[in-house]
Design a protein around this motif. Structure first.
Motif, PDB file in Angstrom:
ATOM      1  N   TRP A 173       0.865  -1.095  -0.008  1.00  0.00           N
ATOM      2  CA  TRP A 173      -0.016   0.091  -0.071  1.00  0.00           C
ATOM      3  C   TRP A 173       1.039   1.383   0.124  1.00  0.00           C
ATOM      4  O   TRP A 173       0.563   2.180  -0.660  1.00  0.00           O
ATOM      5  CB  TRP A 173      -0.884   0.048   1.211  1.00  0.00           C
ATOM      6  CG  TRP A 173      -1.941   1.203   1.111  1.00  0.00           C
ATOM      7  CD1 TRP A 173      -3.042   1.120   0.631  1.00  0.00           C
ATOM      8  CD2 TRP A 173      -1.721   2.498   1.766  1.00  0.00           C
ATOM      9  NE1 TRP A 173      -3.710   2.535   0.861  1.00  0.00           N
ATOM     10  CE2 TRP A 173      -2.851   3.214   1.682  1.00  0.00           C
ATOM     11  CE3 TRP A 173      -0.627   2.993   2.542  1.00  0.00           C
ATOM     12  CZ2 TRP A 173      -2.852   4.648   2.104  1.00  0.00           C
ATOM     13  CZ3 TRP A 173      -0.773   4.347   2.988  1.00  0.00           C
ATOM     14  CH2 TRP A 173      -1.969   5.123   2.650  1.00  0.00           C
ATOM     15  N   LEU A 174       1.819   1.126   0.986  1.00  0.00           N
ATOM     16  CA  LEU A 174       2.676   2.540   0.883  1.00  0.00           C
ATOM     17  C   LEU A 174       3.542   2.524  -0.465  1.00  0.00           C
ATOM     18  O   LEU A 174       3.675   3.884  -1.101  1.00  0.00           O
ATOM     19  CB  LEU A 174       3.765   2.253   1.845  1.00  0.00           C
ATOM     20  CG  LEU A 174       3.453   2.596   3.530  1.00  0.00           C
ATOM     21  CD1 LEU A 174       4.502   2.095   4.365  1.00  0.00           C
ATOM     22  CD2 LEU A 174       3.090   4.052   3.541  1.00  0.00           C
ATOM     23  N   GLU A 175       3.801   1.576  -1.212  1.00  0.00           N
ATOM     24  CA  GLU A 175       4.363   1.630  -2.588  1.00  0.00           C
ATOM     25  C   GLU A 175       3.526   2.238  -3.589  1.00  0.00           C
ATOM     26  O   GLU A 175       3.790   3.031  -4.395  1.00  0.00           O
ATOM     27  CB  GLU A 175       5.186   0.506  -3.169  1.00  0.00           C
ATOM     28  CG  GLU A 175       6.413  -0.091  -2.239  1.00  0.00           C
ATOM     29  CD  GLU A 175       6.779  -1.404  -2.495  1.00  0.00           C
ATOM     30  OE1 GLU A 175       6.262  -2.208  -3.446  1.00  0.00           O
ATOM     31  OE2 GLU A 175       7.612  -1.715  -1.984  1.00  0.00           O
ATOM     32  N   GLU A 230       2.760   6.047  -2.230  1.00  0.00           N
ATOM     33  CA  GLU A 230       4.017   6.619  -1.528  1.00  0.00           C
ATOM     34  C   GLU A 230       3.613   8.116  -1.364  1.00  0.00           C
ATOM     35  O   GLU A 230       3.779   8.609  -0.241  1.00  0.00           O
ATOM     36  CB  GLU A 230       5.224   6.378  -2.226  1.00  0.00           C
ATOM     37  CG  GLU A 230       6.442   6.515  -1.438  1.00  0.00           C
ATOM     38  CD  GLU A 230       7.425   5.866  -2.496  1.00  0.00           C
ATOM     39  OE1 GLU A 230       8.808   6.145  -2.157  1.00  0.00           O
ATOM     40  OE2 GLU A 230       7.173   4.960  -3.238  1.00  0.00           O
ATOM     41  N   LEU A 231       3.310   9.011  -2.467  1.00  0.00           N
ATOM     42  CA  LEU A 231       3.230  10.416  -2.185  1.00  0.00           C
ATOM     43  C   LEU A 231       2.227  10.769  -1.402  1.00  0.00           C
ATOM     44  O   LEU A 231       2.099  11.498  -0.440  1.00  0.00           O
ATOM     45  CB  LEU A 231       2.966  10.857  -3.608  1.00  0.00           C
ATOM     46  CG  LEU A 231       3.087  12.450  -3.657  1.00  0.00           C
ATOM     47  CD1 LEU A 231       4.492  12.919  -3.132  1.00  0.00           C
ATOM     48  CD2 LEU A 231       2.893  13.095  -5.014  1.00  0.00           C
ATOM     49  N   LEU A 232       1.091  10.068  -1.461  1.00  0.00           N
ATOM     50  CA  LEU A 232      -0.293  10.335  -0.662  1.00  0.00           C
ATOM     51  C   LEU A 232       0.076  10.092   0.854  1.00  0.00           C
ATOM     52  O   LEU A 232      -0.218  10.898   1.649  1.00  0.00           O
ATOM     53  CB  LEU A 232      -1.321   9.470  -1.027  1.00  0.00           C
ATOM     54  CG  LEU A 232      -2.710   9.787  -0.298  1.00  0.00           C
ATOM     55  CD1 LEU A 232      -3.204  11.018  -0.415  1.00  0.00           C
ATOM     56  CD2 LEU A 232      -3.826   8.781  -0.712  1.00  0.00           C
ATOM     57  N   ALA A 233       0.813   8.902   1.030  1.00  0.00           N
ATOM     58  CA  ALA A 233       1.160   8.849   2.674  1.00  0.00           C
ATOM     59  C   ALA A 233       2.318   9.784   3.063  1.00  0.00           C
ATOM     60  O   ALA A 233       1.730  10.207   4.346  1.00  0.00           O
ATOM     61  CB  ALA A 233       1.801   7.198   2.479  1.00  0.00           C
ATOM     62  N   ILE A 234       2.907  10.238   2.363  1.00  0.00           N
ATOM     63  CA  ILE A 234       4.109  11.248   2.831  1.00  0.00           C
ATOM     64  C   ILE A 234       3.432  12.415   3.310  1.00  0.00           C
ATOM     65  O   ILE A 234       3.475  13.066   4.260  1.00  0.00           O
ATOM     66  CB  ILE A 234       5.044  11.342   1.777  1.00  0.00           C
ATOM     67  CG1 ILE A 234       6.014   9.997   1.767  1.00  0.00           C
ATOM     68  CG2 ILE A 234       6.020  12.566   2.263  1.00  0.00           C
ATOM     69  CD1 ILE A 234       7.192  10.078   0.618  1.00  0.00           C
ATOM     70  N   ILE A 235       2.227  12.868   2.031  1.00  0.00           N
ATOM     71  CA  ILE A 235       1.785  14.002   2.277  1.00  0.00           C
ATOM     72  C   ILE A 235       0.808  13.811   3.545  1.00  0.00           C
ATOM     73  O   ILE A 235       0.755  14.800   4.723  1.00  0.00           O
ATOM     74  CB  ILE A 235       0.992  14.630   1.193  1.00  0.00           C
ATOM     75  CG1 ILE A 235       1.776  15.034   0.024  1.00  0.00           C
ATOM     76  CG2 ILE A 235       0.181  15.805   1.402  1.00  0.00           C
ATOM     77  CD1 ILE A 235       1.300  15.011  -1.280  1.00  0.00           C
ATOM     78  N   THR A 236       0.156  12.952   3.870  1.00  0.00           N
ATOM     79  CA  THR A 236      -0.899  12.771   5.228  1.00  0.00           C
ATOM     80  C   THR A 236       0.141  12.792   6.390  1.00  0.00           C
ATOM     81  O   THR A 236      -0.253  13.410   7.317  1.00  0.00           O
ATOM     82  CB  THR A 236      -1.529  11.230   4.790  1.00  0.00           C
ATOM     83  OG1 THR A 236      -2.178  11.331   3.524  1.00  0.00           O
ATOM     84  CG2 THR A 236      -2.462  11.115   5.883  1.00  0.00           C
ATOM     85  N   ALA A 237       1.111  12.071   6.286  1.00  0.00           N
ATOM     86  CA  ALA A 237       1.939  12.033   7.302  1.00  0.00           C
ATOM     87  C   ALA A 237       2.360  13.624   7.669  1.00  0.00           C
ATOM     88  O   ALA A 237       2.429  13.826   9.149  1.00  0.00           O
ATOM     89  CB  ALA A 237       3.044  11.121   7.388  1.00  0.00           C
TER      90      ALA A 237
END
Length: 42
Positions: free
Chosen positions: A8-10, A13-20
């Motif tokens: 899911w992270l791969e 990736e961009l969405l997860a980084i922005i959310t974090a």
């Protein structure tokens, strides 16, 4: 579980980084505001 999370992270990736980053900024600002309020009101 770990593989699914990694996939899911791969994929997002961009969405997860922005959310974090956004969540971290919101939490830090809340801590600063609440801390300042408590210091001022005492």
């Amino acid at each position: 579980m770990v593989r699914a999370l990694r996939r899911w992270l791969e994929a997002n990736e961009l969405l997860a980084i922005i959310t974090a980053v956004l969540c971290t900024l919101v939490l830090l600002s809340l801590v600063l505001v609440l801390g300042g309020y408590l210091i001022v009101t005492r």
